[in-house]
Design a protein around this motif. Structure first.
Motif, short mmCIF file in Angstrom:
data_model
loop_
_atom_site.label_atom_id
_atom_site.label_comp_id
_atom_site.label_asym_id
_atom_site.label_seq_id
_atom_site.Cartn_x
_atom_site.Cartn_y
_atom_site.Cartn_z
N SER A 112 0.79 -1.33 -0.12
CA SER A 112 0.06 0.00 -0.12
C SER A 112 0.70 1.19 0.07
CB SER A 112 -0.93 0.03 1.18
OG SER A 112 -0.42 0.09 2.46
N ASN A 113 2.21 1.19 0.26
CA ASN A 113 3.00 2.41 0.32
C ASN A 113 3.52 2.76 -1.30
OD1 ASN A 113 4.77 4.37 0.85
ND2 ASN A 113 5.89 3.53 2.78
N HIS A 114 2.63 3.38 -1.78
CA HIS A 114 2.99 3.57 -3.46
C HIS A 114 4.12 4.70 -3.37
CE1 HIS A 114 -0.19 0.97 -4.51
NE2 HIS A 114 -1.23 1.71 -3.99
N PRO A 115 4.18 5.69 -2.41
CA PRO A 115 5.20 6.69 -2.69
C PRO A 115 6.63 6.03 -2.43
CG PRO A 115 3.57 7.49 -1.49
CD PRO A 115 3.16 6.26 -1.28
N MET A 116 6.85 5.26 -1.61
CA MET A 116 8.20 4.68 -1.53
C MET A 116 8.44 3.61 -2.56
SD MET A 116 10.68 3.76 0.46
CE MET A 116 11.83 2.76 1.04
N GLN A 117 7.38 2.76 -3.03
CA GLN A 117 7.57 2.01 -4.29
C GLN A 117 8.06 2.97 -5.44
OE1 GLN A 117 4.60 -0.90 -5.15
NE2 GLN A 117 3.56 -0.52 -3.00
N ARG A 118 7.32 4.05 -5.73
CA ARG A 118 7.75 4.58 -6.80
C ARG A 118 9.30 5.39 -6.56
NH1 ARG A 118 2.47 6.66 -6.15
NH2 ARG A 118 3.16 8.46 -4.96
N LEU A 119 9.62 5.76 -5.49
CA LEU A 119 10.84 6.25 -5.08
C LEU A 119 11.84 5.27 -5.41
CD1 LEU A 119 13.12 8.16 -4.01
CD2 LEU A 119 12.61 7.10 -1.66
N ASP A 138 -1.73 -6.49 3.94
CA ASP A 138 -1.16 -5.54 3.21
C ASP A 138 0.42 -6.09 3.16
OD1 ASP A 138 -0.17 -3.14 1.88
OD2 ASP A 138 -0.28 -2.00 3.68
N PRO A 139 0.43 -7.03 2.07
CA PRO A 139 1.59 -7.61 1.82
C PRO A 139 2.85 -6.82 1.78
CG PRO A 139 0.32 -8.43 0.20
CD PRO A 139 -0.31 -7.15 0.78
N GLU A 140 4.14 -7.26 2.03
CA GLU A 140 5.35 -6.67 2.10
C GLU A 140 6.30 -6.66 0.76
OE1 GLU A 140 7.88 -4.02 4.79
OE2 GLU A 140 5.82 -5.00 5.03
N VAL A 141 6.48 -5.98 0.17
CA VAL A 141 7.22 -5.85 -1.17
C VAL A 141 9.07 -5.66 -0.86
CG1 VAL A 141 7.31 -5.00 -3.46
CG2 VAL A 141 5.18 -5.09 -2.34
N PHE A 142 9.57 -6.70 -1.31
CA PHE A 142 11.11 -6.55 -1.04
C PHE A 142 11.71 -6.19 -2.48
CE2 PHE A 142 9.64 -9.08 2.38
CZ PHE A 142 10.70 -8.95 3.34
N TYR A 143 12.79 -5.09 -1.99
CA TYR A 143 13.50 -4.68 -3.19
C TYR A 143 15.02 -4.84 -3.02
CZ TYR A 143 9.29 -1.96 -4.79
OH TYR A 143 8.08 -1.68 -5.23
N LEU A 144 15.70 -5.05 -4.15
CA LEU A 144 17.12 -5.05 -4.14
C LEU A 144 17.77 -4.07 -4.84
CD1 LEU A 144 19.88 -6.76 -4.04
CD2 LEU A 144 19.06 -7.88 -6.06
#
Length: 154
Positions: A112-119, A138-144
């Protein structure tokens, strides 16, 4: 703060002297019964904090720990509400990547945290998976981060 004040922004290692300022800018620290304050104190003591500093004071912080499969992990990125949208989060994440001691730097955010995902996507982080069950519904999306662990490379 005026936009031109962010041009003088610097990122530096946080210290015990920064704890009260970080607690003040972090809205969770004032509402969770002291858990975030204790975490901020621990992070500062352990040398895990990078702070975004301006001539008028601290406007954000980032925490990098090495407990996620022994890889770097951005545990926390917090930017004061009035400073959002001025590149503070980007500067902190780039500094975290530049100083990462491992070949990989991960982070995660709620779906749900679209601003962080866009950043993250704008500055080159890649989505690498999702975990359900941490926060109900509200699943957690992981980034590398593609450029982690390159601080010492030419």
């Amino acid at each position: 703060m005026k936009a031109d004040g962010f041009r003088a922004l610097s990122v530096r290692a946080g210290s015990a002297a920064d704890v009260e300022h970080l607690v003040t800018l972090d809205p969770v620290a004032g509402s969770d019964g002291g858990e975030r304050r204790a975490a901020i104190q621990r992070w500062c003591r352990d040398g895990a904090v990078l702070v975004a500093d301006t001539p008028t004071g601290l406007v954000g912080y980032c925490v990098v720990e090495y407990t996620f499969f022994e890889q770097g992990f951005v545990t926390m990125l917090m930017v004061a509400e009035p400073a959002r949208g001025h590149g503070v989060g980007e500067r902190l994440l780039r500094a975290a990547a530049a100083s990462c001691r491992t070949g990989k730097l991960f982070t995660s955010t709620n779906l749900s945290n679209h601003p962080m995902q866009r950043l993250l996507e704008r500055i080159g982080w890649r989505s690498v998976g999702m975990v359900h069950g941490l926060d109900d519904g509200d699943p957690e999306v992981f980034y590398l981060c593609r450029s982690a662990g390159t601080a010492g490379e030419a």
